[in-house]
Scaffold this motif. Structure first.
Motif, PDB file in Angstrom:
ATOM      1  N   THR A   6       0.831  -1.203   0.000  1.00  0.00           N
ATOM      2  CA  THR A   6       0.000   0.000   0.000  1.00  0.00           C
ATOM      3  C   THR A   6       0.868   1.258   0.000  1.00  0.00           C
ATOM      4  O   THR A   6       0.576   2.226  -0.712  1.00  0.00           O
ATOM      5  CB  THR A   6      -0.932  -0.003   1.230  1.00  0.00           C
ATOM      6  N   LYS A   7       1.946   1.242   0.752  1.00  0.00           N
ATOM      7  CA  LYS A   7       2.846   2.400   0.801  1.00  0.00           C
ATOM      8  C   LYS A   7       3.552   2.601  -0.542  1.00  0.00           C
ATOM      9  O   LYS A   7       3.722   3.739  -0.991  1.00  0.00           O
ATOM     10  CB  LYS A   7       3.873   2.236   1.925  1.00  0.00           C
ATOM     11  N   ILE A   8       3.947   1.516  -1.173  1.00  0.00           N
ATOM     12  CA  ILE A   8       4.585   1.628  -2.493  1.00  0.00           C
ATOM     13  C   ILE A   8       3.562   2.122  -3.520  1.00  0.00           C
ATOM     14  O   ILE A   8       3.876   2.978  -4.354  1.00  0.00           O
ATOM     15  CB  ILE A   8       5.240   0.296  -2.927  1.00  0.00           C
ATOM     16  N   ASP A   9       2.340   1.602  -3.444  1.00  0.00           N
ATOM     17  CA  ASP A   9       1.271   2.084  -4.333  1.00  0.00           C
ATOM     18  C   ASP A   9       1.134   3.598  -4.229  1.00  0.00           C
ATOM     19  O   ASP A   9       1.092   4.301  -5.244  1.00  0.00           O
ATOM     20  CB  ASP A   9      -0.086   1.463  -3.958  1.00  0.00           C
ATOM     21  N   GLU A  10       1.043   4.086  -2.993  1.00  0.00           N
ATOM     22  CA  GLU A  10       0.857   5.533  -2.772  1.00  0.00           C
ATOM     23  C   GLU A  10       2.049   6.327  -3.294  1.00  0.00           C
ATOM     24  O   GLU A  10       1.880   7.369  -3.944  1.00  0.00           O
ATOM     25  CB  GLU A  10       0.626   5.820  -1.287  1.00  0.00           C
ATOM     26  N   ILE A 103      11.131   3.159  -0.015  1.00  0.00           N
ATOM     27  CA  ILE A 103      10.009   2.821   0.877  1.00  0.00           C
ATOM     28  C   ILE A 103      10.405   1.694   1.824  1.00  0.00           C
ATOM     29  O   ILE A 103      10.094   1.727   3.022  1.00  0.00           O
ATOM     30  CB  ILE A 103       8.751   2.422   0.066  1.00  0.00           C
ATOM     31  N   LEU A 104      11.106   0.702   1.302  1.00  0.00           N
ATOM     32  CA  LEU A 104      11.554  -0.407   2.153  1.00  0.00           C
ATOM     33  C   LEU A 104      12.505   0.097   3.237  1.00  0.00           C
ATOM     34  O   LEU A 104      12.389  -0.283   4.407  1.00  0.00           O
ATOM     35  CB  LEU A 104      12.217  -1.497   1.303  1.00  0.00           C
ATOM     36  N   GLU A 105      13.436   0.969   2.858  1.00  0.00           N
ATOM     37  CA  GLU A 105      14.390   1.518   3.828  1.00  0.00           C
ATOM     38  C   GLU A 105      13.676   2.368   4.874  1.00  0.00           C
ATOM     39  O   GLU A 105      13.978   2.272   6.067  1.00  0.00           O
ATOM     40  CB  GLU A 105      15.461   2.345   3.108  1.00  0.00           C
ATOM     41  N   ASN A 129       1.917  -4.260  -8.571  1.00  0.00           N
ATOM     42  CA  ASN A 129       0.760  -3.419  -8.866  1.00  0.00           C
ATOM     43  C   ASN A 129       0.997  -2.358  -9.932  1.00  0.00           C
ATOM     44  O   ASN A 129       0.066  -1.648 -10.298  1.00  0.00           O
ATOM     45  CB  ASN A 129       0.282  -2.725  -7.584  1.00  0.00           C
ATOM     46  N   GLN A 130       2.209  -2.217 -10.425  1.00  0.00           N
ATOM     47  CA  GLN A 130       2.520  -1.114 -11.333  1.00  0.00           C
ATOM     48  C   GLN A 130       1.586  -1.053 -12.531  1.00  0.00           C
ATOM     49  O   GLN A 130       0.978  -0.014 -12.813  1.00  0.00           O
ATOM     50  CB  GLN A 130       3.971  -1.186 -11.806  1.00  0.00           C
ATOM     51  N   SER A 131       1.457  -2.137 -13.257  1.00  0.00           N
ATOM     52  CA  SER A 131       0.636  -2.148 -14.466  1.00  0.00           C
ATOM     53  C   SER A 131      -0.818  -1.809 -14.152  1.00  0.00           C
ATOM     54  O   SER A 131      -1.446  -0.995 -14.841  1.00  0.00           O
ATOM     55  CB  SER A 131       0.731  -3.516 -15.142  1.00  0.00           C
TER      56      SER A 131
END
Length: 196
Positions: A6-10, A103-105, A129-131
């Motif tokens: 979810t954080k990467i999506d945002e 985001i991972l860091e 989720n990129q595509s």
């Protein structure tokens, strides 16, 4: 890992998608408002195809009368949007990798197990989720442009390589390869005359 997704999506939306939203929506509004003259005759275009470049979906978009309904030989112009011409640099897989690492860091997650021998991050293990986000973004821009222009034009989104299938931009629906487009539109109440 769902929380990280979810954080990467945002972050992906805020970094790569939202800055391009106004430009893409304006391009589609121009398509609806007949800024682009697709044909020399005055035939009303009711269905268009919107294509994105498969390897970099938001670098290049083009629209034209849908090939199943209109004679391609009569098309004199294709509506094109090159985002570089609007001061947007293409984002690469390396850019997306860096965003994921950040985001991972920030969340103290050790991603060393996902690095290959060249220290490239294989984010497919935890974020795919990129595509979907890019396609949802294009559909949202389509919807916003239609609201702005009150257009009744129908549209189908396809990738330049044809591998991702066809998306009904008005109903957010993936049309299976074995479904006839004419039958699909008729089932939704649209009777569009094909040009022979």
């Amino acid at each position: 890992m769902k929380k990280i997704e979810t954080k990467i999506d945002e972050a992906f939306k805020n970094t790569f998608l939202l800055p391009r939203e106004k430009t893409v929506t304006s391009f589609l509004a121009d398509v609806f408002s007949s800024k682009y003259k697709f044909r020399e005759d005055d035939k009303k275009i009711e269905v268009i195809s919107l294509y994105y470049y498969a390897s970099s979906p938001l670098s290049f978009l083009f629209a034209l009368p849908h090939y199943e309904y209109y004679d391609t030989d009569k098309t004199i112009q294709i509506a094109e949007l090159h985002l570089k011409e609007h001061s947007f640099q293409d984002y690469s897989p390396a850019d997306v990798q860096e965003l994921c690492k950040k985001i991972l860091e920030e969340n103290n997650i050790d991603y060393s197990a996902y690095l290959d021998e060249n220290d490239h991050l294989d984010y497919a293990h935890y974020w795919e989720n990129q595509s979907g986000l890019e396609i949802d973004f294009l559909m949202n821009c389509w919807k916003n442009a239609k609201e702005q222009t009150q257009s009744k034009m129908l549209g189908f989104l396809e990738s330049s390589d044809g591998e991702s299938g066809m998306f009904d931009l008005d109903n957010n629906y993936v049309i299976p390869f074995d479904v006839d487009l004419d039958e699909y539109l008729q089932s939704h109440g649209f009777m569009i005359q094909k040009e022979n």
